[in-house]
Design a protein around this motif. Structure first.
Motif: not given
Length: 222
Positions: A142-143, A148-155, A157-164
């Motif tokens: 979320d932060s 472009t790179r930040a959005r890729a990293l956000a995706a 980290f979001a998937e790591l969180a959702a599928k931890f």
């Protein structure tokens, strides 16, 4: 004392990998790439290629004990998650906070994925690592910012969180490839399933002839 003993076993297990010269970094990365991909496929866990690449790099990095443990006046230790969480909360800049959250998520994923059995005698169990690690990655996603790179990293980290949880299951399989489960594993696998709902723990229980059934707190304490 039991918690300290389990932590020593964890430190010894990771440090022992430093003494094995059979695989160089490239060989380790290839090994983890194939093992993680196969485990995800067998457990029907779909993740983006960038997320899978992130996990492989994480395992390769933490295969060296100096990347996982930190030097303290008491010796080389694994910094407690609560301390890392407090450091992230007290960070004086967004960059420091992001690094602290990433470290928290990475350590939580690696330890829960590779040392699930070592939690059996510890006060802090695997479900705590899953909750803390998933929350750290979610906050980080979320932060990340809007480039472009930040959005890729956000995706990622979001998937790591959702599928931890599912990723922890996959890493459990990678770490236990040479381990044959026996009846001695039943109670621990049952405990993991009750606390986390792990599909892999349920599969192991079924394979051992145990049908996992939720136990209510009232029934368990009466």
């Amino acid at each position: 004392m039991k918690s300290l003993t389990a932590e020593r076993r964890l430190e010894t297990a990771v440090a022992a990998q430093d003494d094995e010269a059979a695989l160089d970094v490239r060989g380790l990365r290839e090994f983890f790439r194939d093992s993680v991909h196969d485990a995800l496929t067998r457990q029907h866990v779909g993740v983006d290629a960038h997320t899978e690449h992130y996990v492989v790099n994480l395992l390769t990095m933490f295969s060296r004990s100096e990347a996982l443990f930190e030097r303290t006046p008491e010796g080389v230790r694994l910094r407690p998650l609560a301390v890392m969480l407090a450091e992230a909360a007290a960070a004086t800049s967004p960059q420091h906070r992001s690094r602290a959250l990433q470290r928290l998520g990475d350590v939580s994923l690696f330890v829960a994925g590779f040392f699930a059995q070592s939690f059996a005698r510890k006060l802090v169990d695997i479900d705590y690592h899953i909750a803390i690690g998933g929350r750290a990655y979610g906050t980080l996603a979320d932060s990340c910012g809007h480039g472009t790179r930040a959005r890729a990293l956000a995706a990622v980290f979001a998937e790591l969180a959702a599928k931890f949880q599912r990723l922890v299951d996959a890493l459990n399989e990678v770490s236990e490839m040479s381990h044959r489960h026996s009846d001695r594993d039943v109670l621990r696998q049952y405990e993991i399933w009750l606390k986390t709902g792990s599909p892999r723990a349920r599969e192991i229980l079924l394979r051992l002839g145990v049908i996992p059934t939720p136990v209510s707190i009232e029934r368990a304490t009466n």
